[in-house]
Design a protein around this motif. Structure first.
Motif, short mmCIF file in Angstrom:
data_model
loop_
_atom_site.label_atom_id
_atom_site.label_comp_id
_atom_site.label_asym_id
_atom_site.label_seq_id
_atom_site.Cartn_x
_atom_site.Cartn_y
_atom_site.Cartn_z
N PRO A 78 -3.87 8.90 -6.14
CA PRO A 78 -2.73 7.99 -6.19
C PRO A 78 -3.15 6.57 -5.78
N CYS A 79 -2.66 5.60 -6.51
CA CYS A 79 -3.05 4.21 -6.24
C CYS A 79 -1.81 3.32 -6.20
N GLU A 80 -1.71 2.53 -5.15
CA GLU A 80 -0.62 1.55 -5.06
C GLU A 80 -1.23 0.16 -5.16
N VAL A 81 -0.44 -0.76 -5.66
CA VAL A 81 -0.90 -2.15 -5.73
C VAL A 81 0.17 -2.98 -5.05
N GLU A 82 -0.25 -3.83 -4.14
CA GLU A 82 0.77 -4.58 -3.42
C GLU A 82 0.34 -6.03 -3.26
N LEU A 83 1.33 -6.90 -3.36
CA LEU A 83 1.06 -8.30 -3.07
C LEU A 83 0.63 -8.39 -1.61
N ALA A 84 -0.50 -9.04 -1.38
CA ALA A 84 -1.03 -9.09 -0.03
C ALA A 84 -0.03 -9.70 0.95
N SER A 85 0.76 -10.64 0.47
CA SER A 85 1.69 -11.33 1.37
C SER A 85 2.84 -10.42 1.82
N GLU A 86 3.05 -9.32 1.14
CA GLU A 86 4.12 -8.38 1.51
C GLU A 86 3.59 -7.22 2.36
N PHE A 87 2.32 -6.92 2.14
CA PHE A 87 1.74 -5.66 2.60
C PHE A 87 1.96 -5.37 4.08
N ARG A 88 1.50 -6.27 4.94
CA ARG A 88 1.48 -5.89 6.36
C ARG A 88 2.84 -6.02 7.02
N TYR A 89 3.79 -6.54 6.30
CA TYR A 89 5.11 -6.72 6.91
C TYR A 89 6.02 -5.52 6.69
N ARG A 90 5.50 -4.46 6.07
CA ARG A 90 6.39 -3.33 5.80
C ARG A 90 5.85 -2.02 6.36
N ASP A 91 4.92 -2.11 7.31
CA ASP A 91 4.41 -0.93 7.98
C ASP A 91 3.86 0.09 6.98
N PRO A 92 2.87 -0.30 6.17
CA PRO A 92 2.36 0.61 5.13
C PRO A 92 1.71 1.86 5.72
N ILE A 93 1.76 2.95 4.97
CA ILE A 93 1.22 4.23 5.44
C ILE A 93 -0.26 4.29 5.07
N LEU A 94 -1.11 4.22 6.08
CA LEU A 94 -2.55 4.22 5.86
C LEU A 94 -3.21 5.13 6.88
N GLY A 95 -4.40 5.61 6.54
CA GLY A 95 -5.14 6.43 7.49
C GLY A 95 -6.61 6.41 7.16
N GLY A 96 -7.37 7.28 7.81
CA GLY A 96 -8.82 7.30 7.65
C GLY A 96 -9.27 7.66 6.24
N ARG A 97 -8.40 8.27 5.45
CA ARG A 97 -8.81 8.63 4.09
C ARG A 97 -8.29 7.64 3.04
N ASP A 111 -3.48 -14.62 2.92
CA ASP A 111 -2.61 -13.45 2.79
C ASP A 111 -3.44 -12.17 2.61
N THR A 112 -4.47 -12.27 1.78
CA THR A 112 -5.31 -11.10 1.50
C THR A 112 -6.13 -10.73 2.74
N LEU A 113 -6.61 -11.75 3.43
CA LEU A 113 -7.39 -11.51 4.64
C LEU A 113 -6.53 -10.79 5.71
N MET A 114 -5.30 -11.26 5.89
CA MET A 114 -4.44 -10.64 6.89
C MET A 114 -4.11 -9.20 6.50
N ALA A 115 -3.96 -8.95 5.20
CA ALA A 115 -3.67 -7.59 4.72
C ALA A 115 -4.86 -6.67 5.01
N LEU A 116 -6.06 -7.17 4.78
CA LEU A 116 -7.21 -6.29 5.01
C LEU A 116 -7.44 -6.06 6.50
N ARG A 117 -7.16 -7.05 7.31
CA ARG A 117 -7.28 -6.84 8.76
C ARG A 117 -6.32 -5.75 9.20
N HIS A 118 -5.12 -5.82 8.67
CA HIS A 118 -4.11 -4.82 9.02
C HIS A 118 -4.59 -3.43 8.59
#
Ligand code: M6R
Length: 369
Positions: A78-97, A111-118
């Motif tokens: 499964p693949c999601e695509v998200e605007l980096a500027s929205e990504f970290r403000y919505r508590d995305p579901i992520l984990g080690g995999r 925006d992209t840098l902040m998303a990847l840090r998150h």
């Protein structure tokens, strides 16, 4: 510096066959399989990935939207695509995999840098697709796949976009190769097609004079709409973005299937509508549906500008203007279908007297949030 071209944008559009070829260079082995050891992500990690999330902005986001089709098709992850500027403000579901792919030409987009840090804070593995050696985004990522477009000077992204697509296809195919899927034979065939695609991009560039002429004739218009389906939908979004940023015109991209849910109300006499037509081979159902869409909008007065594969005769009766692109595998079509839209926007903007390399209000790299 512009190598005889009137603008960096024209030069960069012309450089696309080389940029595409350079991005593939050294990444396809003699046995026809991909060699992406440079990623340095252990095979065990790639095999364990249970979700891919692509984060990006603007044109790079459109590359991500196309990548989703490729990744889900060839890997079944499964693949999601998200605007980096929205990504970290919505508590995305992520984990080690989770594998997060940050796509950025400059490698400095905040925006992209902040998303990847998150994403890294949440334990995800982050892969950067970037055109700038040693930029912040690749430095802060776990792995990087560089696009080899060479420096892109014009604000509007062209050759970087095509190489982002190539990099996304490489990642999708490589994930499929490493994990082994039922698409093994198709993956090998697509790698062969990819190796030949820079020549096809070159062929498209040689046939652009009618597109330039058409663009000049539309310079007095207020609105242009773009329609597509499947991977042609992000191509339509990209065509609209190019026209907005360069020509300062109202331009919108729609999924053609959405027309009847609202946008068809916009159609009026002589409104230019660009339609990116999927191949009649492969997913022919989509092709037939879009041909009906073209008929519907034309019956309501639209001026149809149809981008269709060579040999696709079904569109001919409904195309006020027909732009031919070479036949490619369905998923690779954006590499050839985007080129006429870049040329169209560049020429239309020039006809309106705009400065194409430095559009108003825009910066090449957006280093603020
Ligand atoms: O450097 P990046 O790829 O991260 O830039 C992302 C966007 O700012 C960029 O693609 C922008 O949308 C372009 N001006 C589009 O032509």
């Amino acid at each position: 510096e512009k190598g005889g071209y009137a603008s960096f944008m024209l030069k960069e559009i012309a450089e696309q066959p080389k940029a595409v070829a350079d991005t593939l260079l050294g990444r396809i082995g003699v046995d026809g399989a991909l060699t992406l050891d440079e990623l340095r992500i252990p095979a065990a990690v790639l095999k364990a990935v249970d979700k891919v999330v692509i984060v990006a902005c603007g044109t790079a986001f459109h590359a991500g939207l196309i990548a989703k089709y490729a990744i889900e098709h060839w890997t079944r992850i499964p693949c999601e695509v998200e605007l980096a500027s929205e990504f970290r403000y919505r508590d995305p579901i992520l984990g080690g995999r989770s594998l997060v792919i940050a796509v950025s030409q400059s490698g400095e987009t905040m925006d992209t840098l902040m998303a990847l840090r998150h994403a890294r804070e949440q334990g995800a593995t982050v892969l950067a697709i970037c055109n700038t050696n040693g930029a912040t985004i690749p430095r802060e990522s776990d792995a990087v796949l560089y696009t080899h477009a060479g420096p892109e000077v014009a604000v509007a992204s062209t050759k970087a976009f095509l190489t982002q697509l190539v990099a996304c296809y490489l990642v999708a195919l490589y994930l499929g190769q490493v994990r082994g899927t039922k698409w093994g034979d198709e993956i090998r065939a697509v790698i062969r097609d990819l190796a030949a695609i820079s020549g096809e991009v070159g062929r498209v560039l040689e046939t652009m004079e009618p597109v330039r002429e058409l663009a000049r004739s539309l310079s007095g218009k207020k609105t242009v709409l773009f329609l597509g389906r499947h991977v042609g939908y992000p191509v339509a979004l990209e065509g609209a973005l190019k026209l907005k940023e360069l020509a300062y015109m109202h331009a919108e991209g729609f999924a053609a299937g959405e027309l009847k849910h609202g946008p068809i109300a916009l159609i009026e006499d002589d409104l230019p509508v660009v339609v990116v037509v999927p191949s009649p081979r492969g997913r022919s159902v989509l092709h037939d549906k879009i041909v009906s869409n073209i008929q519907e909008i034309r019956a309501r007065g639209a001026r149809t500008i149809v981008i269709a594969e060579e040999g696709d005769e079904a569109v001919v009766p409904y195309a006020d203007h027909l732009v031919r692109i070479p036949a490619t595998p369905t998923l690779l079509q954006p590499l050839v279908a985007t080129v006429p839209l870049q040329v169209f926007a560049c020429e239309l903007a020039t006809a309106r007297g705009n400065e194409v390399d430095q559009p108003r209000n825009l910066a090449k790299s957006v280093t603020v949030e």
